[in-house]
Write an enzyme that holds these catalytic residues in place. Sequence first.
Site, PDB file in Angstrom:
ATOM      1  N   GLU A 127     -12.963  22.781 -19.438  1.00  0.00           N
ATOM      2  CA  GLU A 127     -11.811  22.732 -20.360  1.00  0.00           C
ATOM      3  C   GLU A 127     -10.490  22.543 -19.607  1.00  0.00           C
ATOM      4  OE1 GLU A 127     -12.136  22.136 -23.309  1.00  0.00           O
ATOM      5  OE2 GLU A 127     -14.293  22.496 -23.213  1.00  0.00           O
TER       6      GLU A 127
HETATM    7  C1  LIG Z   1     -21.105  24.231 -17.108  1.00  0.00           C
HETATM    8  C2  LIG Z   1     -20.217  23.105 -17.511  1.00  0.00           C
HETATM    9  C3  LIG Z   1     -20.089  22.820 -18.853  1.00  0.00           C
HETATM   10  C4  LIG Z   1     -19.294  21.748 -19.259  1.00  0.00           C
HETATM   11  N1  LIG Z   1     -19.207  21.438 -20.585  1.00  0.00           N
HETATM   12  C5  LIG Z   1     -18.578  20.305 -20.968  1.00  0.00           C
HETATM   13  C6  LIG Z   1     -18.620  19.856 -22.317  1.00  0.00           C
HETATM   14  O1  LIG Z   1     -19.202  20.518 -23.185  1.00  0.00           O
HETATM   15  N2  LIG Z   1     -18.032  18.684 -22.623  1.00  0.00           N
HETATM   16  C7  LIG Z   1     -17.379  17.925 -21.707  1.00  0.00           C
HETATM   17  O2  LIG Z   1     -16.878  16.880 -22.053  1.00  0.00           O
HETATM   18  N3  LIG Z   1     -17.309  18.329 -20.399  1.00  0.00           N
HETATM   19  C8  LIG Z   1     -17.889  19.487 -20.023  1.00  0.00           C
HETATM   20  N4  LIG Z   1     -17.843  19.897 -18.714  1.00  0.00           N
HETATM   21  C9  LIG Z   1     -17.106  19.105 -17.757  1.00  0.00           C
HETATM   22  C10 LIG Z   1     -15.787  19.759 -17.330  1.00  0.00           C
HETATM   23  O3  LIG Z   1     -14.860  19.725 -18.370  1.00  0.00           O
HETATM   24  C11 LIG Z   1     -15.296  19.038 -16.065  1.00  0.00           C
HETATM   25  O4  LIG Z   1     -16.146  19.450 -15.016  1.00  0.00           O
HETATM   26  C12 LIG Z   1     -13.849  19.349 -15.729  1.00  0.00           C
HETATM   27  O5  LIG Z   1     -12.978  18.810 -16.690  1.00  0.00           O
HETATM   28  C13 LIG Z   1     -13.442  18.818 -14.359  1.00  0.00           C
HETATM   29  O6  LIG Z   1     -13.831  17.484 -14.208  1.00  0.00           O
HETATM   30  P1  LIG Z   1     -14.692  17.077 -12.912  1.00  0.00           P
HETATM   31  O7  LIG Z   1     -15.810  18.020 -12.803  1.00  0.00           O
HETATM   32  O8  LIG Z   1     -15.006  15.641 -12.997  1.00  0.00           O
HETATM   33  O9  LIG Z   1     -13.758  17.354 -11.708  1.00  0.00           O
HETATM   34  P2  LIG Z   1     -12.688  16.327 -11.076  1.00  0.00           P
HETATM   35  O10 LIG Z   1     -11.832  15.739 -12.151  1.00  0.00           O
HETATM   36  O11 LIG Z   1     -13.387  15.414 -10.145  1.00  0.00           O
HETATM   37  O12 LIG Z   1     -11.788  17.365 -10.268  1.00  0.00           O
HETATM   38  C14 LIG Z   1     -12.213  17.919  -9.016  1.00  0.00           C
HETATM   39  C15 LIG Z   1     -11.010  18.635  -8.405  1.00  0.00           C
HETATM   40  O13 LIG Z   1      -9.898  17.722  -8.255  1.00  0.00           O
HETATM   41  C16 LIG Z   1      -8.762  18.207  -8.954  1.00  0.00           C
HETATM   42  N5  LIG Z   1      -8.044  17.075  -9.569  1.00  0.00           N
HETATM   43  C17 LIG Z   1      -8.579  16.056 -10.289  1.00  0.00           C
HETATM   44  N6  LIG Z   1      -7.609  15.221 -10.696  1.00  0.00           N
HETATM   45  C18 LIG Z   1      -6.435  15.717 -10.261  1.00  0.00           C
HETATM   46  C19 LIG Z   1      -5.076  15.323 -10.373  1.00  0.00           C
HETATM   47  N7  LIG Z   1      -4.708  14.243 -11.059  1.00  0.00           N
HETATM   48  N8  LIG Z   1      -4.141  16.089  -9.767  1.00  0.00           N
HETATM   49  C20 LIG Z   1      -4.484  17.210  -9.094  1.00  0.00           C
HETATM   50  N9  LIG Z   1      -5.753  17.634  -8.949  1.00  0.00           N
HETATM   51  C21 LIG Z   1      -6.718  16.911  -9.528  1.00  0.00           C
HETATM   52  C22 LIG Z   1      -9.291  19.177 -10.000  1.00  0.00           C
HETATM   53  O14 LIG Z   1      -8.317  20.152 -10.376  1.00  0.00           O
HETATM   54  C23 LIG Z   1     -10.489  19.784  -9.278  1.00  0.00           C
HETATM   55  O15 LIG Z   1     -10.075  20.855  -8.466  1.00  0.00           O
HETATM   56  C24 LIG Z   1     -18.598  20.992 -18.295  1.00  0.00           C
HETATM   57  C25 LIG Z   1     -18.720  21.302 -16.938  1.00  0.00           C
HETATM   58  C26 LIG Z   1     -19.521  22.339 -16.549  1.00  0.00           C
HETATM   59  C27 LIG Z   1     -19.655  22.635 -15.086  1.00  0.00           C
END
Ligand SMILES: Cc1cc2nc3c(=O)[nH]c(=O)nc-3n(C[C@H](O)[C@H](O)[C@H](O)COP(=O)(O)OP(=O)(O)OC[C@H]3O[C@@H](n4cnc5c(N)ncnc54)[C@H](O)[C@@H]3O)c2cc1C
Length: 568
Positions: A432
């Site tokens: 989220e």
């Molecule tokens: C158990 C679980 C349940 C989930 N459930 C859902 C769901 O129901 N529906 C859904 O759609 N998603 C879901 N997700 C996905 C979740 O919302 C994402 O994992 C989350 O939004 C982060 O995206 P990412 O994992 O791709 O990380 P990334 O976007 O790759 O980020 C990795 C790191 O980089 C940082 N970062 C990225 N971009 C920037 C920026 N522009 N500036 C500064 N820092 C940055 C982030 O803060 C983080 O520390 C779930 C994830 C998990 C693990």
Amino acid sequence: MSHRTPFPPADTATILAQLHASYGWQDVLSLNEELADGAESADGIIEECAKFATGVLEDLNGSMDAVGAKVVDGRVKTVPGHKDAWDQLAEGGWIALGHPAQYGGHEVPLSVWAAMQALMDRSCMAMMLPALMISASKLIHAWAEQDIKEEWLPKIAAGEWGATICLSEPDAGSDLGAIRTKAVKDENGDWRISGEKIWITYGDHDLTDRIGHCVLARDPDLPQGSAGLSLFLVPTKLEGEPDRNGVFTRRVEDKMGLKGSPTCAIGFENAKGFLMGQPGRGLSQMFVMITNMRLAVAIHGLGLASGATDTAWEYAAERRQGGKPGSPVPIIQHADVKRMLLDMRGRTEALRALIFAQANVVDIAAHTKDAEQKAEAEALASWLLPIVKTAGGEAAFDVSSIGVQVLGGAGYTKEWPIEQNVRDARVLPVFEGTTGMQALDLVHRRVLKGDGEGLRAFLRVAREAAAASPVEEARNLSAALDLLEDGAARMRELSPADANAGATEFLSLAIATAQGWVAARLTVADIEGETGEKLKEAARFVLSNVERLSRFHLDGALMGAARLGATA
Ligand SMILES: Cc1cc2nc3c(=O)[nH]c(=O)nc-3n(C[C@H](O)[C@H](O)[C@H](O)COP(=O)(O)OP(=O)(O)OC[C@H]3O[C@@H](n4cnc5c(N)ncnc54)[C@H](O)[C@@H]3O)c2cc1C
């Protein structure tokens, strides 16, 4: 599974005292008849819910963790007992709580729903589907056509059909503008959705007949980036059609925690979708759901933090170590243990008060007819949202981890439930919107841009609380609020790179002051007896730390980007 000591019973007297003393509660009572009626039944709801959660969900928590959801023949199979507990949740009316009465729900103030959900989460956070469903219900209510509302909302409230939030993709996590899932119109004028979504919570399961995926997908005729995203409801099954609607389960993730909550990769192959709202407005419309889900993250965090806190206090009163040779004393008598216990309780009760405050101002903003009160509530709710989401996610992990420390070696074993809390909690600052993204949201949208009304609204209520508090420690809050105001002004003078580098520390400063605000309110709350003493002790502990933490975080926020080398 080996024997596991259960969590102590939830302290419903504290929950109710906090609810009745929460910021905005009195205003919520006067908003409309439905909410006033719902508020009247709050005490009974919370007492019954605590019994239900302990009796039905607590055992499931351990087996969900030990067994986990699996894919069998292309479909997710939940752990034994999960479906039975689900049916009891539905039959007991717990899923309907907070849903609109017009569609089969039982309307209550958002803070009462929050109190109920936190009790469920305390016993079994992996049973988190109802929180998704109420958030999806708000989204469908806000944007779907009337026939979709009439078809879906009663089924969701009854727990017969499930719902998801379908945003993430392999190349689109924090950056939703990169979503590739496509939405095109077929020759009949129906929308067809194709693409791959990942990490979808309860993306597939055997608890309900049908699942409605709330999907953001790209219309290739619209501009690139988030302006090309539209919002769709994509059912797994269509009325009168025998086959699945082009929605396939690719896999379920093997995770650190929350093993009973199936996190799925879902493929959409020409699936029929129903447009909700306006084409190209999908992301902004989706915020109806995202906003409630962010509050739900904080509530999940409260559930976990409260279970860990109560376990640690009870353990520390029993476990004997140290003292005179031959007569060991309960470890609660050691200063360092008492420090940890007060830290746990302070963070937990400040979080509870913040969640109730946020829920109340959201209700006030939605229902008041007074324009000035509405503007004030909207400003405060907007300021608090990233703060409450992050405070909840971080408290769940930190408080559970401190709980392991209080229990010593026992805390690291599966004989106690806290080690599972640590693992389950770790995702809360990730999903989220990560903490980093919440921080950028706070700094860019609420401090650097706009009229600063959110911060001003917060400073007004927090300064009032500091001035009204009779305790010595409240002076720390006044000093911390000056640091926040000064810090916001100094953030506005930084280059974008320096502001980005300090954003998370600034968010931590905002969290510390928000905790101080609700703690100051608790020092004057009219709460009698043991509950009142307990809350006041925890509040004073929070206030004793607020200035030094604020100073520390402000220094971090202003350190600049140079020390980080080259950054984007
Ligand atoms: C158990 C679980 C349940 C989930 N459930 C859902 C769901 O129901 N529906 C859904 O759609 N998603 C879901 N997700 C996905 C979740 O919302 C994402 O994992 C989350 O939004 C982060 O995206 P990412 O994992 O791709 O990380 P990334 O976007 O790759 O980020 C990795 C790191 O980089 C940082 N970062 C990225 N971009 C920037 C920026 N522009 N500036 C500064 N820092 C940055 C982030 O803060 C983080 O520390 C779930 C994830 C998990 C693990």
